[in-house]
Structures are given as C-alpha cells and as structure tokens.
Write an enzyme that holds these catalytic residues in place. Structure first.
Site, PDB file in Angstrom:
ATOM      1  N   SER A  41       0.797  -1.227   0.000  1.00 57.70           N
ATOM      2  CA  SER A  41       0.000   0.000   0.000  1.00 57.70           C
ATOM      3  C   SER A  41       0.827   1.273   0.000  1.00 57.70           C
ATOM      4  CB  SER A  41      -0.937   0.016   1.212  1.00 57.70           C
ATOM      5  OG  SER A  41      -0.201  -0.108   2.423  1.00 57.70           O
ATOM      6  N   ASP A 327      -2.964   8.448   7.429  1.00 58.21           N
ATOM      7  CA  ASP A 327      -3.899   7.535   8.084  1.00 58.21           C
ATOM      8  C   ASP A 327      -3.122   6.597   9.000  1.00 58.21           C
ATOM      9  OD1 ASP A 327      -2.729   5.681   6.391  1.00 58.21           O
ATOM     10  OD2 ASP A 327      -4.531   5.259   5.233  1.00 58.21           O
ATOM     11  N   HIS A 330       0.291   5.245   6.688  1.00 66.02           N
ATOM     12  CA  HIS A 330       0.856   5.759   5.436  1.00 66.02           C
ATOM     13  C   HIS A 330       1.239   7.229   5.566  1.00 66.02           C
ATOM     14  CE1 HIS A 330      -1.967   2.429   4.417  1.00 66.02           C
ATOM     15  NE2 HIS A 330      -0.873   2.009   3.791  1.00 66.02           N
TER      16      HIS A 330
END
Length: 391
Positions: A41, A327, A330
C-alpha cells in the site's frame, strides 16, 4: 457556467497542475530510464481500485485531495514516493497497471497493491508479489514484441526496479503468532526474504540489473499499531519493531550476497525504517506537529481504518502537512516530499551503497551474448568513467 463546463475546467486545470508540478519536482537525471514498481500500500497508485474482492482500497475522499483533488486509490492525501521517484527521473506520475486503456510500458509500470505480501498465503486483500512478478513478465514480453529483442533487453537492463514489500507479511505473523521464539521469528523472516530473493532473481533473469530496495517501516510505531496495542505516547509495539528490524537486517545481507553472486547486479537500500522513525520521534525537527497521531481516522492516534468511512465516524485534520502520517500507516505527501530528497541523493547514513540518482546514471554496457538461460554473459559496469568487466 454549466456544470459540464465547470467539470471540464477542473479536469484541465488538474492535468496542467500535474504537468507543472512534475517538472518542478524533477531534479533532472542525465539519463532517461524506465522504472518498474512492486510493493504494497505504500507504493500502490490505485491497482486495488480494479480488484472486486479487495477491501484494501483508498478510492474515496479524503484520500488524494491535497494534490489530485480526487481519490486515486493512493493511500495518501496526495503523491506517494514512487510518484516523486518517477518525477525526479523524468517520468510521469504513475497510472495503476490494472487501469484499463493503453499504457506506455517503455517508461515502466507500477504493479504495487495494498495488502500485498511477499508470501501468497498472506491474506491482505492485495496482489501478492508472485502475481506482480507475473505481470512484469507479461510486460517484458510485450516490450520484446513491440521493440524487438535487443532494444527490449537494453530497456529492461537499464530500468530501475523499485520495491517495498514484506510489511504485511511481518505484521500478519506478529499479530497471529503467540509465544514464538526468536529462532521461529527468524525462520519466518527468512521465508519472506527468500520469496523476495526469488522474485529478484527472476527479474534479473529477464534482464533487470538495477534494484532499489526500500526496507519496511517501523511497524510498531505507526499510529495503527500504537492504537491497537494501546501503547503510551512515547512507546512502540516491541514485537513489531523486532520483526521489522530482523527483516531489514536480512534484506541488507541478501542484497550484498546477490551483488556478489550475480554479475552486473547493482542495488541500493533506502532506510525507510529509520528516516520515518526519526520523524515520529522528532516531528518538530522536520516541521511537523504530530508524529504518532494520524491526520485521518478515529481513536487516540486516529489509528483506525475508518478514514473516509461512510458508516463510521472519523476525524480529519485541517492541514495534512503538519502530520507525518495521513492515516493509520501511510505517510502524508508532505512527509514523502522530504523522503524523496533522501532517496534521490541522500548520503550513506540513509541510503546505501549508492542513491537513486547514482543508480539511474550508472552505465551498463552489454555485449549481446546470451546463454541458454537467456542471461547476459558479458557486462561492463561504468561509474564516473571507471569500468569493470564481469564474465
């Protein structure tokens, strides 16, 4: 002004802004190279948007709003590190590999997927490394059809292979495993590293020679981990920090071994763990107000998965640039803007043995001489005019 015209104007403005920023971000390299990105991610530009079964998506507000003004699927308020790496190398920001319509693979591709593991059995709702590797092989074969064998090999050999993977595997193991010994943890790390090594060797076999490894984050100190384990403000989750450190040490060792084993193999390791850790512990030193609380989410660290949720309440900061994390895990675009400068031309305390700019500009002169396994046999590596031949 009609709604349609207003929407069209916004699209055009966004496109022009992207071009302008891409040019201003670039610290022009002397070489034009392709780049192939594999990872999870931290590197996903939106591939998971096209996975019907994946829950690991960021294709909803407020993701993307700092720069793109709309959610692209990046787990960030704006641009991710591979975007900046591409811009610095003179390439456009990334489209997701799985995005429909035509792609120009002569500049590379980004296969990264949120939730991806180095192990197929890691259930992170993403595209595992093995499948990302298959995608790369498909692209490599398309390039051979498009450019011809010799030009495709030259492109693949000069390309950068930028990867960041393993964090999902390590976190899954640490969360699920109980009462494990240090040797059992090391055995698991070795399996993860073994899969990464196998993928690297496959890319090498296809012609890859320049590898940019980003080690895993300080997994025990990100807002999601701190909140899940209810740590104090200054503490981190020791088990996650331990397994991340063991992985990063093993990655460093295997990269050196590959450089000794494989002729013409060149690499860098970007110390993502420590550069992020420094900003968590000393946010004000780098212009941030918060190092262990996210901009978006819920709970004491805003470390939940609720950012952007339509069904659960969440908090959103007014200025993401004041935060290290957007978040639960990240970095913000503001943090990535700092990190790319270290990746691009940082010194050996944060990136080694060379930085990305040096890796791009490294010359590999190849004699077209192939063995039965389709490997290049004779290569000449040149840095700053000093050449060395490998046989």
């Amino acid at each position: 002004m009609s709604v349609a015209f207003h929407f069209y104007f916004l699209l055009v403005f966004s496109f022009l802004a992207s071009l302008t920023n891409s040019q201003s971000d670039r610290v022009q390299s002397n070489k034009n190279v392709a780049m192939f990105v594999l990872g999870d991610s931290v590197f996903d530009p939106g591939n998971n948007n096209f996975l019907n079964t994946s829950k690991a998506k960021a294709n909803f507000p407020p993701y993307g709003e700092t720069f793109f003004q709309y959610p692209t699927g990046r787990h960030c308020d704006g641009r991710i590190l591979p975007d900046f790496a591409a811009a610095y190398a003179g390439l456009p920001y990334w489209r997701a590999y799985l995005e429909p319509n035509n792609h120009n693979f002569t500049i590379g591709a980004n296969f990264a997927s949120a939730g991806a593991g180095a192990l197929v059995e890691t259930n992170g709702n993403g595209i595992p490394l093995e499948v990302q590797l298959d995608y790369f092989k498909e692209v490599a074969n398309l390039l051979k059809d498009q450019l011809g064998e010799a030009d495709a090999k030259a492109l693949l050999q000069g390309a950068i292979y930028y990867s960041s993977i393993g964090g999902v595997d390590l976190t899954s193991f640490a969360v699920s495993a109980t009462n494990v010994t240090e040797s059992q943890i090391q055995d698991y790390v070795d399996i993860v590293i073994g899969n990464i090594t196998d993928a690297v060797k496959e890319i090498y076999k296809m012609g890859g020679r320049k590898f940019a490894f980003q080690n895993v984050a300080p997994l025990g100190c990100v807002p999601g981990s701190k909140q899940s384990y209810n740590t104090s403000e200054s503490d981190c989750v020791e088990s996650l920090q331990t397994i991340a450190t063991m992985h990063n040490n093993a990655l460093n060792i295997v990269a050196q071994e590959l450089a000794s084993e494989l002729p013409g193999f060149n690499y860098l390791i970007f110390d993502f763990f420590n550069v992020v850790m420094d900003r968590i512990q000393n946010p004000t030193k780098y212009g941030f107000k918060e190092g262990d609380v996210a901009c978006c989410g819920s709970g004491p660290n805003r470390g939940s998965t609720t950012c952007g949720s339509l069904t659960s309440a969440y908090e959103l900061c007014s200025d993401p640039s004041e935060y290290v994390f957007f978040d639960l895990a990240h970095p913000t675009e503001a943090c990535n803007i700092q990190l790319i400068k270290l990746l691009w031309n940082g010194s050996t305390d944060v990136i080694w043995p060379i930085n990305l700019k040096e890796l791009i500009e490294l010359e590999i002169e190849t004699e077209v001489c192939f063995g039965k396994d389709d490997l290049i046999i004779d290569e000449q590596i040149s840095i700053d005019g000093v050449s060395k031949t490998y046989n």
